[in-house]
Design an enzyme around this catalytic site. Sequence first.
Site, PDB file in Angstrom:
ATOM      1  N   LYS A  98     -31.291  41.095 -62.432  1.00  0.00           N
ATOM      2  CA  LYS A  98     -32.422  40.156 -62.254  1.00  0.00           C
ATOM      3  C   LYS A  98     -33.601  40.490 -63.139  1.00  0.00           C
ATOM      4  O   LYS A  98     -34.319  39.615 -63.601  1.00  0.00           O
ATOM      5  CB  LYS A  98     -32.864  40.109 -60.791  1.00  0.00           C
ATOM      6  CG  LYS A  98     -33.138  41.453 -60.161  1.00  0.00           C
ATOM      7  CD  LYS A  98     -31.975  41.859 -59.300  1.00  0.00           C
ATOM      8  CE  LYS A  98     -32.117  43.240 -58.723  1.00  0.00           C
ATOM      9  NZ  LYS A  98     -31.089  43.507 -57.717  1.00  0.00           N
ATOM     10  N   GLU A 122     -25.206  34.594 -61.024  1.00  0.00           N
ATOM     11  CA  GLU A 122     -25.270  34.313 -59.584  1.00  0.00           C
ATOM     12  C   GLU A 122     -25.649  35.568 -58.789  1.00  0.00           C
ATOM     13  O   GLU A 122     -26.407  35.499 -57.816  1.00  0.00           O
ATOM     14  CB  GLU A 122     -23.914  33.776 -59.093  1.00  0.00           C
ATOM     15  CG  GLU A 122     -23.858  33.493 -57.606  1.00  0.00           C
ATOM     16  CD  GLU A 122     -24.856  32.425 -57.174  1.00  0.00           C
ATOM     17  OE1 GLU A 122     -24.733  31.283 -57.623  1.00  0.00           O
ATOM     18  OE2 GLU A 122     -25.774  32.737 -56.375  1.00  0.00           O
ATOM     19  N   VAL A 125     -29.567  37.171 -57.843  1.00  0.00           N
ATOM     20  CA  VAL A 125     -30.472  36.816 -56.738  1.00  0.00           C
ATOM     21  C   VAL A 125     -29.670  36.675 -55.458  1.00  0.00           C
ATOM     22  O   VAL A 125     -28.701  35.910 -55.396  1.00  0.00           O
ATOM     23  CB  VAL A 125     -31.202  35.477 -57.013  1.00  0.00           C
ATOM     24  CG1 VAL A 125     -32.237  35.218 -55.922  1.00  0.00           C
ATOM     25  CG2 VAL A 125     -31.857  35.481 -58.376  1.00  0.00           C
ATOM     26  N   GLY A 180     -29.769  56.474 -47.977  1.00  0.00           N
ATOM     27  CA  GLY A 180     -29.297  55.724 -49.150  1.00  0.00           C
ATOM     28  C   GLY A 180     -29.638  54.241 -49.106  1.00  0.00           C
ATOM     29  O   GLY A 180     -29.168  53.468 -49.936  1.00  0.00           O
ATOM     30  N   ASP A 194     -38.907  43.737 -57.503  1.00  0.00           N
ATOM     31  CA  ASP A 194     -37.537  43.215 -57.439  1.00  0.00           C
ATOM     32  C   ASP A 194     -37.543  41.781 -56.878  1.00  0.00           C
ATOM     33  O   ASP A 194     -36.902  40.884 -57.443  1.00  0.00           O
ATOM     34  CB  ASP A 194     -36.696  44.149 -56.547  1.00  0.00           C
ATOM     35  CG  ASP A 194     -35.287  43.635 -56.349  1.00  0.00           C
ATOM     36  OD1 ASP A 194     -34.465  43.793 -57.264  1.00  0.00           O
ATOM     37  OD2 ASP A 194     -35.017  43.057 -55.273  1.00  0.00           O
ATOM     38  N   LYS A 198     -36.570  38.052 -58.738  1.00  0.00           N
ATOM     39  CA  LYS A 198     -35.645  37.067 -58.163  1.00  0.00           C
ATOM     40  C   LYS A 198     -36.314  35.705 -57.988  1.00  0.00           C
ATOM     41  O   LYS A 198     -35.720  34.672 -58.316  1.00  0.00           O
ATOM     42  CB  LYS A 198     -35.108  37.589 -56.827  1.00  0.00           C
ATOM     43  CG  LYS A 198     -34.227  38.822 -57.006  1.00  0.00           C
ATOM     44  CD  LYS A 198     -33.951  39.471 -55.663  1.00  0.00           C
ATOM     45  CE  LYS A 198     -33.036  40.673 -55.789  1.00  0.00           C
ATOM     46  NZ  LYS A 198     -32.970  41.454 -54.553  1.00  0.00           N
ATOM     47  N   GLY A 295     -25.164  45.277 -51.956  1.00  0.00           N
ATOM     48  CA  GLY A 295     -23.946  45.987 -51.566  1.00  0.00           C
ATOM     49  C   GLY A 295     -22.811  45.640 -52.509  1.00  0.00           C
ATOM     50  O   GLY A 295     -22.801  44.569 -53.130  1.00  0.00           O
TER      51      GLY A 295
HETATM   52  N1  LIG Z   1     -26.482  47.509 -55.848  1.00  0.00           N
HETATM   53  C1  LIG Z   1     -26.588  46.257 -55.391  1.00  0.00           C
HETATM   54  O1  LIG Z   1     -26.338  45.992 -54.220  1.00  0.00           O
HETATM   55  C2  LIG Z   1     -27.031  45.161 -56.311  1.00  0.00           C
HETATM   56  C3  LIG Z   1     -27.211  43.869 -55.797  1.00  0.00           C
HETATM   57  C4  LIG Z   1     -27.568  42.818 -56.667  1.00  0.00           C
HETATM   58  C5  LIG Z   1     -27.775  43.103 -58.000  1.00  0.00           C
HETATM   59  N2  LIG Z   1     -27.637  44.387 -58.465  1.00  0.00           N
HETATM   60  C6  LIG Z   1     -27.848  44.623 -59.894  1.00  0.00           C
HETATM   61  O2  LIG Z   1     -26.621  45.027 -60.460  1.00  0.00           O
HETATM   62  C7  LIG Z   1     -26.850  45.917 -61.533  1.00  0.00           C
HETATM   63  C8  LIG Z   1     -26.093  47.218 -61.260  1.00  0.00           C
HETATM   64  O3  LIG Z   1     -26.568  47.786 -60.071  1.00  0.00           O
HETATM   65  P1  LIG Z   1     -25.813  48.990 -59.345  1.00  0.00           P
HETATM   66  O4  LIG Z   1     -26.438  49.135 -58.007  1.00  0.00           O
HETATM   67  O5  LIG Z   1     -24.343  48.815 -59.442  1.00  0.00           O
HETATM   68  O6  LIG Z   1     -26.282  50.212 -60.271  1.00  0.00           O
HETATM   69  P2  LIG Z   1     -25.711  51.706 -60.268  1.00  0.00           P
HETATM   70  O7  LIG Z   1     -24.900  51.974 -59.062  1.00  0.00           O
HETATM   71  O8  LIG Z   1     -26.861  52.593 -60.587  1.00  0.00           O
HETATM   72  O9  LIG Z   1     -24.702  51.693 -61.524  1.00  0.00           O
HETATM   73  C9  LIG Z   1     -25.169  51.593 -62.824  1.00  0.00           C
HETATM   74  C10 LIG Z   1     -23.989  51.829 -63.748  1.00  0.00           C
HETATM   75  O10 LIG Z   1     -24.453  51.703 -65.094  1.00  0.00           O
HETATM   76  C11 LIG Z   1     -24.007  52.835 -65.838  1.00  0.00           C
HETATM   77  N3  LIG Z   1     -24.991  53.118 -66.885  1.00  0.00           N
HETATM   78  C12 LIG Z   1     -26.284  53.436 -66.736  1.00  0.00           C
HETATM   79  N4  LIG Z   1     -26.861  53.626 -67.935  1.00  0.00           N
HETATM   80  C13 LIG Z   1     -25.868  53.438 -68.861  1.00  0.00           C
HETATM   81  C14 LIG Z   1     -25.826  53.517 -70.263  1.00  0.00           C
HETATM   82  N5  LIG Z   1     -26.893  53.836 -70.978  1.00  0.00           N
HETATM   83  N6  LIG Z   1     -24.642  53.262 -70.868  1.00  0.00           N
HETATM   84  C15 LIG Z   1     -23.538  52.950 -70.153  1.00  0.00           C
HETATM   85  N7  LIG Z   1     -23.542  52.848 -68.807  1.00  0.00           N
HETATM   86  C16 LIG Z   1     -24.688  53.095 -68.184  1.00  0.00           C
HETATM   87  C17 LIG Z   1     -23.889  53.960 -64.853  1.00  0.00           C
HETATM   88  O11 LIG Z   1     -22.998  54.929 -65.364  1.00  0.00           O
HETATM   89  P3  LIG Z   1     -22.535  56.235 -64.521  1.00  0.00           P
HETATM   90  O12 LIG Z   1     -21.760  55.694 -63.347  1.00  0.00           O
HETATM   91  O13 LIG Z   1     -21.671  56.997 -65.453  1.00  0.00           O
HETATM   92  O14 LIG Z   1     -23.803  56.923 -64.128  1.00  0.00           O
HETATM   93  C18 LIG Z   1     -23.349  53.213 -63.626  1.00  0.00           C
HETATM   94  O15 LIG Z   1     -21.955  53.118 -63.704  1.00  0.00           O
HETATM   95  C19 LIG Z   1     -28.374  46.071 -61.616  1.00  0.00           C
HETATM   96  O16 LIG Z   1     -28.898  45.152 -62.525  1.00  0.00           O
HETATM   97  C20 LIG Z   1     -28.827  45.717 -60.217  1.00  0.00           C
HETATM   98  O17 LIG Z   1     -30.158  45.242 -60.168  1.00  0.00           O
HETATM   99  C21 LIG Z   1     -27.264  45.407 -57.646  1.00  0.00           C
END
Ligand SMILES: NC(=O)c1ccc[n+]([C@@H]2O[C@H](COP(=O)([O-])OP(=O)(O)OC[C@H]3O[C@@H](n4cnc5c(N)ncnc54)[C@H](OP(=O)(O)O)[C@@H]3O)[C@@H](O)[C@H]2O)c1
Length: 428
Positions: A98, A122, A125, A180, A194, A198, A295
Amino acid sequence: MRIGLAGLGTVGGGLLQLMESGRLGGGALRVAAVSARNRARERGVDMSAFRWFDDPVELAADPEIDVLVELIGGSDGPAKKAVEVALARGAHVVTANKALIAVHGAELAALSEKHGGKLLFEAAVGGGVPIVKALRESLAGARVMSVSGILNGTCNYLLTEMESSGRSYADVLADAQRLGYAEADPVMDVGGFDAAHKITILAAIAFATQPDFAHCAIEGVDAVTLTDIRMAGKLGYRIKLIAKAERIDDAVALHVRPTLLAFDHPLASVGGALNAAVVEAEPVGRLTFIGKGAGAGPTASAVAADLIDLLAGRAGPAFGRPLAELAPVARATPKERGRFYMRLLVADRPGVIAAVSDRLGREGISIESILQMPSRDAGPVPIVLTTQPCPREALDAAALHIQQLDAVSEPPRVMPIEETDASPRLWT
Ligand SMILES: NC(=O)c1ccc[n+]([C@@H]2O[C@H](COP(=O)([O-])OP(=O)(O)OC[C@H]3O[C@@H](n4cnc5c(N)ncnc54)[C@H](OP(=O)(O)O)[C@@H]3O)[C@@H](O)[C@H]2O)c1
């Protein structure tokens, strides 16, 4: 369709698990290559079939990849570079990012239009709540008047926990971090940024404007106290972090802020980490969307839906219309008018309430209700009041005068009260 998956964290891992069955898209979707920072990390999924890239930008440039799924995060840095590189060679991009779309959405949509690759988001948000698609497609024929929502699960969890457990903001946040539910650095969430990303995206789609994050007025939950929650409760309100985009003539007011909602407001009963959005549109009326806003599973399912749309050739312009049809900015500087909550910390002595009431009266503001908690010691005591409908400007002027009173020990805290259908409009 060959997928290059950049980011194997919560959402990326969730997507791999969802795709493991091979049923997604009737088997026509296949992860061909992946990228993350740490190749050695155990991901709970067999990675041997995927080509590995240390650099997500190299993955994005690979001609064997038809669609880049960007799940790294961050408005700039490698996520942005990788998305730009993929779009510039005509590949499709699906992202949950986002921050990237709110800040750079217009330039990325331009790249997508120029080179033909689609840009879908999608999951950016509401996680698993299908609000982007609903606004972009299902409501394309309606005139949206406002979109408001609880768009950050962490903030909603904190406020809900404070209310139900009677513990302070700092206590509840520390617990949430330990469990967490909140990031070690929670500022993006608790500072309201955040939710602002959105609502910026939803506003762009709802009102056919380019995303205008810089215009969003942002307040987080970090200054909401247990006193506010208790006092608001006694007055019949619940405090929620509300992100709202509202059409004002031909412009849009965009803000995120703690807001008092009457207990019967459709967003007041949305508790815990849930997300919700309320859309008011003509001639449809009110639509309410509620569900898991984050999640691995819910968010990955939204990413998968975008992939299936790509496969089926259903994907249109990023914000629902070609960039040339989007108004360049959504700016509005409406004069706000409504009822407000004000919390004061004052010396417990005669005449203080009269002095506060006098300063409000001088600005033409009437008090609707006032509440003081009994004091157990000689220290300052909180007083809260709600106003009759008044201009926000007048209230801010009165607040400055009130702050200068000897008996007042901190700047007054003001929050809007969200009106229901039967009440006057908040903005004029
Ligand atoms: N978590 C949620 O529930 C959620 C919900 C909606 C949207 N989002 C969005 O989805 C996206 C991902 O969120 P997430 O929670 O999955 O994040 P996350 O758990 O922190 O995962 C981030 C991933 O990106 C990788 N990464 C970070 N820097 C990198 C780089 N320079 N080169 C290559 N890979 C890199 C990390 O590698 P490593 O694993 O090796 O550290 C990890 O695998 C974000 O934009 C977030 O705002 C998340």
